[in-house]
Design a protein around this motif. Structure first.
Motif, PDB file in Angstrom:
ATOM      1  N   GLU A 129       0.833  -1.212   0.000  1.00  0.00           N
ATOM      2  CA  GLU A 129       0.000   0.000   0.000  1.00  0.00           C
ATOM      3  C   GLU A 129       0.861   1.252   0.000  1.00  0.00           C
ATOM      4  O   GLU A 129       1.998   1.236   0.447  1.00  0.00           O
ATOM      5  N   ASP A 130       0.288   2.325  -0.504  1.00  0.00           N
ATOM      6  CA  ASP A 130       0.970   3.610  -0.477  1.00  0.00           C
ATOM      7  C   ASP A 130       0.892   4.240   0.916  1.00  0.00           C
ATOM      8  O   ASP A 130       1.894   4.629   1.491  1.00  0.00           O
ATOM      9  N   ILE A 131      -0.345   4.317   1.463  1.00  0.00           N
ATOM     10  CA  ILE A 131      -0.534   5.070   2.704  1.00  0.00           C
ATOM     11  C   ILE A 131      -1.668   4.466   3.531  1.00  0.00           C
ATOM     12  O   ILE A 131      -2.627   3.953   2.976  1.00  0.00           O
ATOM     13  N   ILE A 132      -1.500   4.515   4.842  1.00  0.00           N
ATOM     14  CA  ILE A 132      -2.585   4.136   5.735  1.00  0.00           C
ATOM     15  C   ILE A 132      -3.060   5.386   6.449  1.00  0.00           C
ATOM     16  O   ILE A 132      -2.277   6.056   7.129  1.00  0.00           O
ATOM     17  N   ASP A 133      -4.321   5.699   6.239  1.00  0.00           N
ATOM     18  CA  ASP A 133      -4.907   6.906   6.807  1.00  0.00           C
ATOM     19  C   ASP A 133      -5.763   6.467   7.996  1.00  0.00           C
ATOM     20  O   ASP A 133      -5.267   6.277   9.094  1.00  0.00           O
ATOM     21  N   SER A 134      -7.061   6.244   7.785  1.00  0.00           N
ATOM     22  CA  SER A 134      -7.913   5.750   8.873  1.00  0.00           C
ATOM     23  C   SER A 134      -7.607   4.284   9.193  1.00  0.00           C
ATOM     24  O   SER A 134      -7.855   3.813  10.294  1.00  0.00           O
ATOM     25  N   GLY A 135      -7.103   3.566   8.200  1.00  0.00           N
ATOM     26  CA  GLY A 135      -6.831   2.132   8.375  1.00  0.00           C
ATOM     27  C   GLY A 135      -8.020   1.257   8.025  1.00  0.00           C
ATOM     28  O   GLY A 135      -7.916   0.038   8.000  1.00  0.00           O
ATOM     29  N   LEU A 136      -9.159   1.880   7.732  1.00  0.00           N
ATOM     30  CA  LEU A 136     -10.399   1.124   7.502  1.00  0.00           C
ATOM     31  C   LEU A 136     -10.309   0.244   6.253  1.00  0.00           C
ATOM     32  O   LEU A 136     -10.702  -0.915   6.281  1.00  0.00           O
ATOM     33  N   THR A 137      -9.777   0.810   5.164  1.00  0.00           N
ATOM     34  CA  THR A 137      -9.676   0.043   3.915  1.00  0.00           C
ATOM     35  C   THR A 137      -8.790  -1.188   4.112  1.00  0.00           C
ATOM     36  O   THR A 137      -9.153  -2.306   3.742  1.00  0.00           O
ATOM     37  N   LEU A 138      -7.652  -0.964   4.725  1.00  0.00           N
ATOM     38  CA  LEU A 138      -6.680  -2.045   4.863  1.00  0.00           C
ATOM     39  C   LEU A 138      -7.125  -3.121   5.846  1.00  0.00           C
ATOM     40  O   LEU A 138      -6.860  -4.304   5.631  1.00  0.00           O
ATOM     41  N   SER A 139      -7.804  -2.733   6.904  1.00  0.00           N
ATOM     42  CA  SER A 139      -8.240  -3.768   7.850  1.00  0.00           C
ATOM     43  C   SER A 139      -9.324  -4.627   7.200  1.00  0.00           C
ATOM     44  O   SER A 139      -9.368  -5.844   7.394  1.00  0.00           O
ATOM     45  N   TRP A 140     -10.161  -4.005   6.356  1.00  0.00           N
ATOM     46  CA  TRP A 140     -11.159  -4.765   5.613  1.00  0.00           C
ATOM     47  C   TRP A 140     -10.471  -5.691   4.607  1.00  0.00           C
ATOM     48  O   TRP A 140     -10.798  -6.870   4.499  1.00  0.00           O
ATOM     49  N   LEU A 141      -9.491  -5.148   3.912  1.00  0.00           N
ATOM     50  CA  LEU A 141      -8.808  -5.911   2.866  1.00  0.00           C
ATOM     51  C   LEU A 141      -8.073  -7.119   3.443  1.00  0.00           C
ATOM     52  O   LEU A 141      -8.129  -8.219   2.897  1.00  0.00           O
ATOM     53  N   ARG A 142      -7.399  -6.906   4.559  1.00  0.00           N
ATOM     54  CA  ARG A 142      -6.678  -8.019   5.176  1.00  0.00           C
ATOM     55  C   ARG A 142      -7.648  -9.147   5.550  1.00  0.00           C
ATOM     56  O   ARG A 142      -7.397 -10.311   5.251  1.00  0.00           O
ATOM     57  N   ALA A 143      -8.763  -8.778   6.194  1.00  0.00           N
ATOM     58  CA  ALA A 143      -9.753  -9.793   6.593  1.00  0.00           C
ATOM     59  C   ALA A 143     -10.298 -10.517   5.361  1.00  0.00           C
ATOM     60  O   ALA A 143     -10.484 -11.739   5.364  1.00  0.00           O
ATOM     61  N   ASN A 144     -10.531  -9.760   4.296  1.00  0.00           N
ATOM     62  CA  ASN A 144     -11.057 -10.342   3.066  1.00  0.00           C
ATOM     63  C   ASN A 144     -10.069 -11.367   2.478  1.00  0.00           C
ATOM     64  O   ASN A 144     -10.463 -12.483   2.115  1.00  0.00           O
ATOM     65  N   LEU A 145      -8.793 -11.017   2.419  1.00  0.00           N
ATOM     66  CA  LEU A 145      -7.797 -11.930   1.844  1.00  0.00           C
ATOM     67  C   LEU A 145      -7.587 -13.148   2.748  1.00  0.00           C
ATOM     68  O   LEU A 145      -7.414 -14.270   2.268  1.00  0.00           O
ATOM     69  N   GLU A 146      -7.621 -12.933   4.057  1.00  0.00           N
ATOM     70  CA  GLU A 146      -7.491 -14.059   4.998  1.00  0.00           C
ATOM     71  C   GLU A 146      -8.633 -15.055   4.822  1.00  0.00           C
ATOM     72  O   GLU A 146      -8.429 -16.262   4.891  1.00  0.00           O
ATOM     73  N   SER A 147      -9.820 -14.526   4.556  1.00  0.00           N
ATOM     74  CA  SER A 147     -11.002 -15.396   4.436  1.00  0.00           C
ATOM     75  C   SER A 147     -10.932 -16.283   3.187  1.00  0.00           C
ATOM     76  O   SER A 147     -11.705 -17.212   3.039  1.00  0.00           O
ATOM     77  N   ARG A 148      -9.998 -15.985   2.270  1.00  0.00           N
ATOM     78  CA  ARG A 148      -9.857 -16.807   1.058  1.00  0.00           C
ATOM     79  C   ARG A 148      -8.874 -17.961   1.242  1.00  0.00           C
ATOM     80  O   ARG A 148      -8.476 -18.604   0.272  1.00  0.00           O
ATOM     81  N   GLY A 149      -8.430 -18.147   2.488  1.00  0.00           N
ATOM     82  CA  GLY A 149      -7.580 -19.300   2.762  1.00  0.00           C
ATOM     83  C   GLY A 149      -6.089 -19.069   2.599  1.00  0.00           C
ATOM     84  O   GLY A 149      -5.315 -20.024   2.489  1.00  0.00           O
ATOM     85  N   ALA A 150      -5.662 -17.804   2.593  1.00  0.00           N
ATOM     86  CA  ALA A 150      -4.225 -17.518   2.518  1.00  0.00           C
ATOM     87  C   ALA A 150      -3.525 -18.082   3.759  1.00  0.00           C
ATOM     88  O   ALA A 150      -4.099 -18.107   4.846  1.00  0.00           O
ATOM     89  N   ALA A 151      -2.285 -18.520   3.582  1.00  0.00           N
ATOM     90  CA  ALA A 151      -1.504 -19.045   4.717  1.00  0.00           C
ATOM     91  C   ALA A 151      -1.119 -17.901   5.649  1.00  0.00           C
ATOM     92  O   ALA A 151      -1.067 -18.057   6.868  1.00  0.00           O
ATOM     93  N   SER A 152      -0.816 -16.737   5.074  1.00  0.00           N
ATOM     94  CA  SER A 152      -0.524 -15.552   5.886  1.00  0.00           C
ATOM     95  C   SER A 152      -0.805 -14.311   5.055  1.00  0.00           C
ATOM     96  O   SER A 152      -0.690 -14.336   3.823  1.00  0.00           O
ATOM     97  N   VAL A 153      -1.210 -13.254   5.738  1.00  0.00           N
ATOM     98  CA  VAL A 153      -1.436 -11.969   5.072  1.00  0.00           C
ATOM     99  C   VAL A 153      -0.750 -10.888   5.902  1.00  0.00           C
ATOM    100  O   VAL A 153      -1.134 -10.637   7.042  1.00  0.00           O
ATOM    101  N   GLU A 154       0.285 -10.292   5.335  1.00  0.00           N
ATOM    102  CA  GLU A 154       0.986  -9.200   6.006  1.00  0.00           C
ATOM    103  C   GLU A 154       0.848  -7.938   5.163  1.00  0.00           C
ATOM    104  O   GLU A 154       0.400  -7.994   4.018  1.00  0.00           O
ATOM    105  N   ILE A 155       1.253  -6.807   5.774  1.00  0.00           N
ATOM    106  CA  ILE A 155       1.074  -5.517   5.103  1.00  0.00           C
ATOM    107  C   ILE A 155       2.389  -4.752   5.037  1.00  0.00           C
ATOM    108  O   ILE A 155       3.138  -4.712   6.023  1.00  0.00           O
TER     109      ILE A 155
END
Ligand code: IMP
Ligand code: MG
Length: 184
Positions: A103-129
């Motif tokens: 990512e370029d920037i984390i402002d409120s963090g809302l987009t990224l926290s949603w995105l991480r949860a979304n990618l985790e729910s697809r069965g990824a072994a790990s999701v880091e930022i």
């Protein structure tokens, strides 16, 4: 485009091209060490992360894969609400994959926290930022960022992928946008 080319549109220069590249090299070295021997998938968030992704991926010495997502957060005006819509989804299957969101920037963090949860729910072994910039004073949710570049004040910044009304993305450095630009 150089910071000096748009000096009138800036109130402050935050990071020069060289400072950004030094930081990217630092982050890439940590990623190299942490993912040695692994098959890493970099997921860039369009459009802001294009420059970070291009430079970070080339600074990493491991053979990574790259994929892209475009998301938009619903909200009033400039306020992000945390309700996110996928505009362009990944081409990759994430099952069992080690994923690093770029990512370029984390402002409120809302987009990224949603995105991480979304990618985790697809069965990824790990999701880091990995995020080049972060505005701690603007945080509405805590996001655990493994690879964080610079912490900045709660100001509107442009350049190196970051835009104001789709402009300034091609600026090599990062600066603070002058108020007369968004008043005009
Ligand atoms: P948030 O963390 O959900 O509030 O949203 C972060 C997104 O808002 C980033 O990915 C950027 O696209 C955009 N953004 C936040 N702050 C800035 C800024 O200072 N300049 C340009 N874009 C920004
Ligand atoms: Mg973005």
């Amino acid at each position: 485009m150089q910071l000096s080319d748009i000096a009138d549109d800036l109130t402050d220069i935050l990071y020069t091209e060289e400072q950004i590249q030094d930081k990217i090299a630092e982050l890439a070295a940590r990623i190299d060490a942490d993912y040695a021997g692994e098959r890493l998938l970099l997921v860039g968030v369009l459009k802001g992360a294009v420059m970070v992704m291009a430079d970070l991926a080339r600074a990493i010495t491991l053979p990574v894969e790259m994929d892209w997502m475009a998301v938009s957060s619903y909200g009033s005006g400039t306020q992000s609400s945390g309700v996110v819509r996928i505009l362009k989804d990944l081409d990759s299957d994430l099952t069992g994959r080690k994923v690093l969101i770029v990512e370029d920037i984390i402002d409120s963090g809302l987009t990224l926290s949603w995105l991480r949860a979304n990618l985790e729910s697809r069965g990824a072994a790990s999701v880091e930022i990995c995020a080049l910039l972060r505005k701690p004073a603007a945080a509405k949710v805590q996001v655990d960022v493994r690879y964080a570049g610079f912490e900045i004040e709660n100001e509107f910044v442009i350049g190196y992928g970051l835009d104001y009304a789709e402009r300034y993305r091609n600026l090599r450095g990062i600066g603070v946008l002058a108020p007369h630009v968004y008043r005009d």
